[in-house]
Each structure stands twice: as structure tokens, then as C-alpha cells.
Design a protein around this motif. Structure first.
Motif, short mmCIF file in Angstrom:
data_model
loop_
_atom_site.label_atom_id
_atom_site.label_comp_id
_atom_site.label_asym_id
_atom_site.label_seq_id
_atom_site.Cartn_x
_atom_site.Cartn_y
_atom_site.Cartn_z
N UNK A 80 0.84 -1.20 0.00
CA UNK A 80 0.00 0.00 0.00
C UNK A 80 0.88 1.25 0.00
N UNK A 81 1.90 1.26 -0.85
CA UNK A 81 2.80 2.41 -1.03
C UNK A 81 3.68 2.66 0.20
N UNK A 82 3.95 1.61 0.98
CA UNK A 82 4.77 1.79 2.18
C UNK A 82 6.18 2.25 1.82
N UNK A 83 6.80 1.61 0.84
CA UNK A 83 8.17 1.97 0.48
C UNK A 83 8.23 3.40 -0.05
N UNK A 90 12.30 9.63 4.42
CA UNK A 90 13.76 9.65 4.50
C UNK A 90 14.31 10.89 3.80
N UNK A 91 13.80 11.17 2.60
CA UNK A 91 14.29 12.31 1.83
C UNK A 91 13.93 13.64 2.48
N UNK A 92 12.79 13.68 3.14
CA UNK A 92 12.30 14.94 3.74
C UNK A 92 12.74 15.11 5.19
N UNK A 108 15.52 4.28 3.43
CA UNK A 108 15.76 3.86 2.07
C UNK A 108 17.02 4.59 1.58
N UNK A 109 18.12 3.86 1.45
CA UNK A 109 19.41 4.48 1.12
C UNK A 109 19.37 5.35 -0.13
N UNK A 110 18.73 4.91 -1.24
CA UNK A 110 18.72 5.79 -2.42
C UNK A 110 17.99 7.11 -2.18
N UNK A 111 17.20 7.16 -1.13
CA UNK A 111 16.41 8.37 -0.85
C UNK A 111 17.06 9.27 0.19
N UNK A 112 18.24 8.91 0.67
CA UNK A 112 18.88 9.64 1.76
C UNK A 112 19.24 11.05 1.30
N UNK A 113 18.88 12.08 2.06
CA UNK A 113 19.26 13.45 1.68
C UNK A 113 20.77 13.64 1.76
N UNK A 114 21.35 14.43 0.86
CA UNK A 114 22.81 14.60 0.85
C UNK A 114 23.34 15.29 2.10
#
Length: 405
Positions: A80-83, A90-92, A108-114
Motif C-alpha cells: 500500500x505504497x509503504x516503500x 527519508x528524503x524529507x 531507504x538508502x537511495x532516498x537519503x538526503x545529501x
């Protein structure tokens, strides 16, 4: 006659004087009342963000308690769109921090903010593990909590009150979990915790799941259980396909099931979606993962406040963030509106089983020699040819129901 007339004037003046006293008191009280009303209107119409005005509100003898921090427990359920939500949270992270929200959930590592610092990442991972141990993997702890008799409901010292959940020592194996909660509650920081597998514990292990201790630990919080609803006819095929994805506790489709040139290696055919759906309908309690209605029923039966968000339509992430308690998260919402999430990778996309079904059918028809190539190799080739070379999707394959002939 003059004396009588003079005495009459005297009596008249005395009478008027006695009448003037209550009239003056009434007028004075009226003026005071009007002044109080004017003061109330002036204070209520002022900008309450002005600290000086807030201090002057003491003149009204009104005690305004600070708002409770929010604890948002996102429990999925699965598919249900959990990821996508976890990737967005994570990004925000910086924006949510500005809105006084702490995200403690799967990263989620690919979503980690810089801008993420290593020290903060390590702290979050420790906090995530504490929450997982308490709510997800803590079956042994849950049983121990079940044996740990909570104090009587009228015992504010241990059950908790608006000031907190009571002594941490009364929680036994949940001590670390309650300590983290108290750290953020005491400074007014809200928490978002996202873990879809908790929904399975809530439904399938609802007897042992420590609902009463959870309510007690969340005393002093504005609690919201976030559940995303996906229509059942759309959720069932996605949940069916999830069973065969790569990953832990998944079924493997690596060996040939036999038939034709598919030498029997102990494999099996992937069951069709309808076969799985029929089993779900006939034995709903036997489903590997609970659906939305089961999760909502379990949470509401335990006395937790549930908020439903719809999976359908665009913007499930923006709606979930915008509907966070306490007026939403305006800084995070502005980041979403600016397109911040548009470039993020799509998390955990659905995987079709149509390529595997086509692979097995080709082998049984003699188009593929199962003694030379593996099932996985053929399946990957079929997918690459159809999707990468021909630009087709799994839905492009003919899936018409066979006729009576």
C-alpha cells in the motif's frame, strides 16, 4: 408652611441620595464589565504568536496547556505504497525536522538526503532498532509484558497521565523504547514511525500484542495510527506477486517444474492470481499478510485512533504528509510542491509473474531446452526482450480467458 416645604426638600434629597448609591454601583459594575469584555476581545483578536500577548492572557485566568506532540504509527499494510512513504520520509528528514517531526523508521538508502550527517544516521539507526525490538521482533518481550501486570487504571503514578507514562522501570523489557519516547515527548518533538510488518503482529498475534502497555507508554502523546487503504481487487494481485519476489521469506521460482523439455528439478508452477484470490476469500485468516480492514479492526478494537489514507489516485505521499497531526508539516509540504520527490527512485515496484508463466509454457512447448538453460536465465531473457527491446510491459501479453472450446 415654609418649614414643611423645607423638610420635604430634605427628605427628597435623602431619598435621591439613597437611590443614587445602588444606581452608581450598577453603573460602575457595568463599566467594569464592559472594560473586561473589551479586554477579552482585544486579547483574542491579537496575534497569539506574540509572547507578550500570551503573557497578558493571564489576566483572563485562562490556563492554555501546550499542544501534545504527535506519535504517528504507520503500519502499512503490505503493498500500500509503504516503500514510497518511507522513501519520502527519508528524503524529507531536514524539512520534517524543521516542522518538529522526527522520522524513526526504515531508511531507504537511495532516498537519503545529501545533507545527512553520519552521527545523526547512527543515532537514527539505533532508535529504529529500539522501536523494531519493541514492536516488530519482540515476541518474547511481548509475552513477558503480558505476564507483567499493568498497574490499576486509577493509578496515575504508573499508568500515566498528561505529564508522562509513569515510571520507566514498570515497563520491563520496554524500558529503552519508553526512554526514547520520553526524550522526544519532553521537548515537544513529534515522531513518525513506519513499519508495515507491525500490522501482521497486530492482526495475527493480537492476543499477545501489548496494546495496553502501548497505550500506557504513549500517554502524553497525540496518537495516530496511519493505515493506507488499497481496494481489495487491486491489492490481492499485488500481494500475490509479492510472494515470489527476491528477498527473505519469499518463494523461489528457480527450478523447472517438469513437462516437455522442462526436466523436473523439483520446481513448481507459479499459481495464478485467481487461485490465490480464491484461497484468500475462502480462508481470510490464512492470508500471509493482513488486508486493510483487518488492520483497522485490530487497531480500533485496541482503542487506538486510526486515520485512513487512500492508495488510489496521485499524491498519496503528499496527502499523508499534509494530513499529519498539528496542522500538517508545512515545510515538508512546500518541498513536495516544489518537486522535491519527483526524482526519487520508485521503491519496491510490483513484479509481474507473466514472464515466468511464459517461460514455463515455452519450455513445455519445446521452444526452450530446460536441460541446457535455467528457468531464471530464460525468464530474464524474456523480460529483457519484451520490455527493453520491444518496449512492452507485462500487461501487453495476451491474458484473455480461454473460451469453452
Amino acid at each position: 408652611m415654609m418649614k414643611i416645604s423645607h423638610l420635604s426638600w430634605v427628605f427628597w434629597l435623602v431619598a435621591v441620595g439613597w437611590m443614587w448609591v445602588p444606581i452608581s454601583l450598577i453603573r460602575f459594575q457595568s463599566l467594569a464589565h464592559e472594560s473586561h469584555q473589551t479586554q477579552v476581545v482585544r486579547l483574542l483578536s491579537a496575534d497569539l504568536r506574540d509572547t507578550h500577548v500570551v503573557q497578558r492572557s493571564e489576566l483572563l485566568n485562562v490556563a492554555v496547556p501546550p499542544p501534545l506532540p504527535s506519535f504517528v504509527l504507520h503500519v502499512g499494510p503490505l503493498k500500500t505504497a509503504t516503500t514510497s512513504l518511507q522513501c519520502a520520509f527519508t528524503s524529507l528528514r531536514p524539512e520534517l525536522e524543521a516542522d518538529r517531526y522526527r522520522y524513526i523508521g526504515r531508511f531507504e538508502d537511495p532516498c537519503m538526503p545529501p545533507s545527512a550527517s553520519k552521527a545523526d544516521d547512527q543515532l537514527r539507526k539505533r532508535e529504529e532498532k529500539v522501536f523494531e525490538d519493541a514492536l516488530l521482533w519482540g515476541a518474547r518481550c511481548h509475552k513477558a509484558l503480558g505476564k507483567l501486570e499493568p498497574p490499576p487504571e486509577n493509578s496515575t503514578e504508573s499508568v500515566g497521565n498528561d505529564l508522562g507514562p509513569g515510571p520507566i522501570s514498570s515497563y520491563g523489557c520496554w524500558g529503552n523504547f519508553v526512554s526514547v519516547l520520553e526524550k522526544y515527548r519532553s521537548n515537544g518533538t513529534s515522531i513518525i514511525y513506519s513499519e508495515e510488518n507491525i500490522s501482521t503482529n497486530m492482526v495475527k498475534d493480537r492476543i499477545n500484542f501489548p496494546y495496553r502497555h502501548l497505550r500506557r507508554a504513549l500517554t502524553g502523546w497525540n496518537v495516530q495510527v496511519l493505515v493506507v487503504h488499497r481496494r481489495l481487487f487491486d491489492w490481492m494481485p499485488s500481494a500475490h506477486n509479492e510472494l515470489y519476489k527476491p528477498g527473505p521469506a519469499k518463494q523461489r521460482l528457480k527450478r523447472w517444474p517438469g513437462g516437455g523439455l522442462c526436466v523436473n528439478k523439483g520446481g513448481k508452477d507459479a499459481p495464478t492470481v485467481m487461485n490465490n484470490v480464491a484461497q484468500m476469500v475462502s480462508k481470510p485468516e490464512g492470508k500471509k499478510w493482513p488486508d486493510t480492514l483487518q488492520v483497522v479492526d485490530a487497531a480500533q478494537s485496541a482503542g487506538l485512533h486510526v486515520v485512513l489514507e487512500s492508495y488510489e489516485g496521485a499524491g498519496v505521499v503528499s496527502r499523508a504528509v499534509g494530513n499529519l497531526p498539528g496542522g500538517g508539516a508545512p515545510t515538508a509540504c512546500r518541498a513536495i510542491a516544489s518537486g522535491r520527490l519527483d526524482t526519487l527512485p520508485r521503491g519496491n515496484p510490483s513484479v509481474s509473474l507473466h514472464h515466468d508463466m511464459l517461460t514455463v509454457a515455452a519450455c513445455r512447448a519445446g521452444a526452450v531446452n530446460g536441460t541446457v538453460v535455467t528457468r531464471t536465465e530464460v525468464r530474464d531473457y524474456v523480460r529483457e526482450r519484451l520490455e527493453d527491446a520491444d518496449g512492452m510491459s507485462p500487461l501487453s501479453l495476451p491474458l484473455d480467458c480461454p473460451g469453452k472450446e
